[in-house]
Write a protein that holds these residues in place. Structure first.
Motif, mmCIF file in Angstrom:
data_model
loop_
_atom_site.group_PDB
_atom_site.id
_atom_site.type_symbol
_atom_site.label_atom_id
_atom_site.label_comp_id
_atom_site.label_asym_id
_atom_site.label_seq_id
_atom_site.Cartn_x
_atom_site.Cartn_y
_atom_site.Cartn_z
ATOM 1 N N SER A 1 5.943 1.782 0.152
ATOM 2 C CA SER A 1 5.999 2.988 -1.105
ATOM 3 C C SER A 1 6.904 3.900 -0.941
ATOM 4 N N ASP B 1 -0.152 3.085 11.061
ATOM 5 C CA ASP B 1 -0.475 3.035 9.648
ATOM 6 C C ASP B 1 0.170 1.656 9.242
ATOM 7 N N GLY C 1 2.737 7.612 4.055
ATOM 8 C CA GLY C 1 1.477 7.329 3.841
ATOM 9 C C GLY C 1 0.611 7.505 5.180
ATOM 10 N N LYS D 1 -6.723 7.398 -5.078
ATOM 11 C CA LYS D 1 -5.469 7.380 -5.835
ATOM 12 C C LYS D 1 -5.706 6.050 -6.638
ATOM 13 N N PHE E 1 -3.203 3.070 -8.874
ATOM 14 C CA PHE E 1 -1.870 2.291 -8.920
ATOM 15 C C PHE E 1 -1.406 2.964 -10.281
ATOM 16 N N TYR F 1 1.487 5.133 -6.976
ATOM 17 C CA TYR F 1 0.381 5.558 -7.426
ATOM 18 C C TYR F 1 0.423 6.475 -8.327
ATOM 19 N N GLU G 1 2.321 -3.113 -0.800
ATOM 20 C CA GLU G 1 2.689 -2.027 -1.549
ATOM 21 C C GLU G 1 2.718 -0.733 -0.954
ATOM 22 N N HIS G 2 1.609 -0.454 -0.147
ATOM 23 C CA HIS G 2 1.452 0.990 0.478
ATOM 24 C C HIS G 2 2.542 0.981 1.718
ATOM 25 N N HIS H 1 -6.148 6.085 -0.457
ATOM 26 C CA HIS H 1 -5.421 4.882 -0.954
ATOM 27 C C HIS H 1 -6.398 3.651 -0.789
ATOM 28 N N HIS I 1 -1.683 -5.184 -2.251
ATOM 29 C CA HIS I 1 -1.705 -3.742 -2.301
ATOM 30 C C HIS I 1 -1.291 -3.053 -0.923
ATOM 31 N N TYR I 2 -1.974 -3.701 0.104
ATOM 32 C CA TYR I 2 -1.765 -2.932 1.335
ATOM 33 C C TYR I 2 -0.148 -3.076 1.789
ATOM 34 N N GLY J 1 -4.866 1.009 1.214
ATOM 35 C CA GLY J 1 -3.998 1.397 2.628
ATOM 36 C C GLY J 1 -4.575 1.667 3.929
#
Length: 324
Positions: free
Chosen positions: A190, A313, A292, A220, A222, A198, A186-187, A151, A183-184, A154
């Protein structure tokens, strides 16, 4: 008529530049004072999102501007920038992919990022879609794991390291919506969403690293359907309501700053209440914790600790975020 409009536009720009030089210019010392007032300290890790124009008022070159930010974080601090090699989406970029070369592929995130990339003491992560630049005594620590990250923003990525380092994001004459660390976030959420963040498939891409070796990087991308659901303004409004975004004006420049761990805390609390920065369209939110991690790991522990670590994580309006 078109020629006249261009002439008039040039005259207006010249007049504005003269006004800024006379009344709203500032130097490196004043910039440092503004950064200190915002909360940037020596030893900090700062991810800079920026735009450089004569009408912003800084008296100096792009290199001198970058030097000021390096001085702000000091010899033990770190300055980072994103250096995406495209201006569209990741998926469009990969459709006509040419091997990403850490040493030669230019950053498309503006001149500040591109000139930073060319500095001899700056390292760049060997990731084809979201490469990050870093400068400082532990610069390699921020970027070395990136080629092994499934990711792109991620766990294990420079964004994960920025959170671990209790980093800050600074927005210099750009909107907060250029926050690539989004984006982090978002992960992190997720696994609670009723749609995929993704694409189902991953991509294996050749990348030339700093030593000239060709690596194969699996990543991956998006999902385009999710990209159009994004509502960054929901997150920004929440951050501002909580007083987490600090602002300072110097000359004709607006500088804003946010601590990345504060945004993580905010997003996790919003998620616990079933609130997300997407257009949900009446879809039911999954009750499970986010999935994730480092290939099979889970960021669920981050909900308790509220902070990620090596063991937890986890356009423009943002051209940086739309590189996604």
């Amino acid at each position: 008529m078109r020629r006249y409009r261009l002439w008039l536009k040039a005259k207006v720009l010249q007049a504005r530049q003269r006004f800024v030089r006379a009344f709203r210019s500032y130097d490196r010392t004043q910039l440092l004072e503004a950064l200190r007032a915002l909360g940037v300290r020596e030893g900090d890790a700062v991810m800079l999102h920026s735009s450089y124009k004569p009408t912003h008022g800084f008296v100096g070159t792009i290199e001198q501007l970058t030097d000021a930010f390096l001085e702000a974080v000091g010899p033990q601090g770190h300055l980072l920038m994103v250096s995406l090699p495209y201006r569209t989406s990741s998926l469009n970029y990969l459709a006509s992919y040419r091997t990403f070369d850490v040493r030669r592929t230019p950053s498309m995130m503006g001149l500040v990022s591109e000139l930073f990339r060319r500095r001899p003491d700056v390292v760049r992560s060997a990731h084809p879609t979201h490469p990050v630049l870093a400068c400082g005594p532990r610069a390699s620590w921020f970027v070395d794991e990136h080629p092994r990250c499934l990711h792109p923003c991620g766990p294990g990525s420079p964004f994960d390291r920025l959170a671990e380092a209790d980093g800050k994001a600074v927005f210099f004459n750009v909107p907060v919506a250029t926050y690539t660390f989004f984006h982090y976030l978002e992960h992190l959420v997720s696994g609670r969403l009723p749609f995929p963040v993704y694409t189902a498939e991953s991509f294996r891409l050749p990348v030339i690293d700093a030593s000239g070796r060709t690596l194969e990087v699996e990543t991956k991308v998006f999902d385009p359907a999710t990209i159009v659901r994004r509502r960054f303004e929901v997150l920004e409004s929440e951050l501002r309501a909580r007083g987490l975004i600090r602002s300072r004006r110097v000359g004709a420049t607006l500088i804003e700053m946010v601590r990345v761990r504060d945004t993580i805390e905010c997003v996790l609390q919003m998620a616990s209440e079933g609130r997300f920065f997407y257009e949900m369209g009446g879809l039911e939110v999954k009750p499970s914790a986010p999935e994730g991690g480092r290939r099979g790991g889970s960021p669920a522990a981050a909900s308790d600790a509220r902070l990620p670590s090596r063991h937890n994580d986890e356009r423009r309006v943002s051209m940086e975020r739309e590189g996604s």
